[in-house]
Design a protein around this motif. Structure first.
Motif, PDB file in Angstrom:
ATOM      1  N   ALA A 197       0.811  -1.076   0.034  1.00 26.54           N
ATOM      2  CA  ALA A 197      -0.089   0.070   0.090  1.00 26.54           C
ATOM      3  C   ALA A 197       0.926   1.387  -0.005  1.00 26.54           C
ATOM      4  CB  ALA A 197      -1.033   0.039   1.203  1.00 26.54           C
ATOM      5  N   ASP A 214       3.701   1.641  -1.238  1.00 22.99           N
ATOM      6  CA  ASP A 214       4.228   1.542  -2.817  1.00 22.99           C
ATOM      7  C   ASP A 214       3.451   2.270  -3.725  1.00 22.99           C
ATOM      8  OD1 ASP A 214       6.445   1.363  -4.506  1.00 22.99           O
ATOM      9  OD2 ASP A 214       4.932  -0.330  -5.603  1.00 22.99           O
ATOM     10  N   GLU A 215       2.113   1.845  -3.562  1.00 24.27           N
ATOM     11  CA  GLU A 215       1.228   2.345  -4.319  1.00 24.27           C
ATOM     12  C   GLU A 215       0.860   3.806  -4.099  1.00 24.27           C
ATOM     13  OE1 GLU A 215      -2.149   3.497  -6.223  1.00 24.27           O
ATOM     14  OE2 GLU A 215      -2.350   3.083  -4.008  1.00 24.27           O
ATOM     15  N   THR A 255       3.631   5.988  -5.249  1.00 20.18           N
ATOM     16  CA  THR A 255       3.684   6.060  -6.671  1.00 20.18           C
ATOM     17  C   THR A 255       2.688   6.718  -7.196  1.00 20.18           C
ATOM     18  OG1 THR A 255       4.588   3.686  -6.808  1.00 20.18           O
ATOM     19  CG2 THR A 255       3.415   4.711  -8.842  1.00 20.18           C
ATOM     20  N   SER A 256       1.521   6.779  -6.829  1.00 20.98           N
ATOM     21  CA  SER A 256       0.443   7.624  -7.041  1.00 20.98           C
ATOM     22  C   SER A 256       0.621   9.029  -6.880  1.00 20.98           C
ATOM     23  CB  SER A 256      -1.072   7.207  -6.300  1.00 20.98           C
ATOM     24  OG  SER A 256      -1.415   5.929  -6.618  1.00 20.98           O
TER      25      SER A 256
END
Length: 141
Positions: A54, A56-57, A60-61
């Motif tokens: 989560a 990482d996501e 990234t976002s």
């Protein structure tokens, strides 16, 4: 391993505020194993592995949403990754039931991460403007 948490954090734009909110929500839910835990060290750190995915996501976002990501926010996320990563690295493949000695060691590693997570939660809540929600989250059930 312990990564120092910045004393404060100021969201520089809407993307950072949203990323901070998402991080706060994820940390509020995943710092400790749930009641579904199978009693193994690998099961205990599985939730941390999910949290890292989560994180990482979220990172990234956030990087995609803003032209110049804030180093302060990235330090918050990366500190969690480093601290959780050390516990995961030690326990991810240990599927044996715990004895008292190993349980104490696992607890120490999870406590180190939980302490880091609580500090990040506080910084995010205070500076993100959702202190009241953080107070509700901290109340005993």
């Amino acid at each position: 391993m312990y990564w120092p948490v910045p004393a404060s954090w100021t969201p520089h734009d809407e993307a950072e505020l949203v990323a901070g909110w998402r991080l706060w929500l994820e940390l509020s839910d995943r710092a400790w194993p749930t009641a579904a835990w199978d009693g193994t060290p690998a099961g205990a750190v599985r939730q941390l592995r999910d949290l890292l995915a989560a994180c990482d996501e979220i990172e990234t976002s956030y990087r995609e949403a803003t032209p110049k990501p804030s180093a302060g926010f990235l330090r918050l996320v990366q500190g969690l990754v480093v601290t959780a990563g050390s516990a995961i690295g030690l326990w991810f493949d240990d599927f044996d039931q715990l004895d008292s000695e190993r349980a104490a060691l696992l607890h120490e590693d999870l406590s180190r991460f939980a302490e880091q997570a609580e500090q990040v939660l506080t910084v995010l809540a205070v500076n993100g403007g959702w202190t009241r929600l953080d107070e509700v989250r901290r109340r005993p059930a």
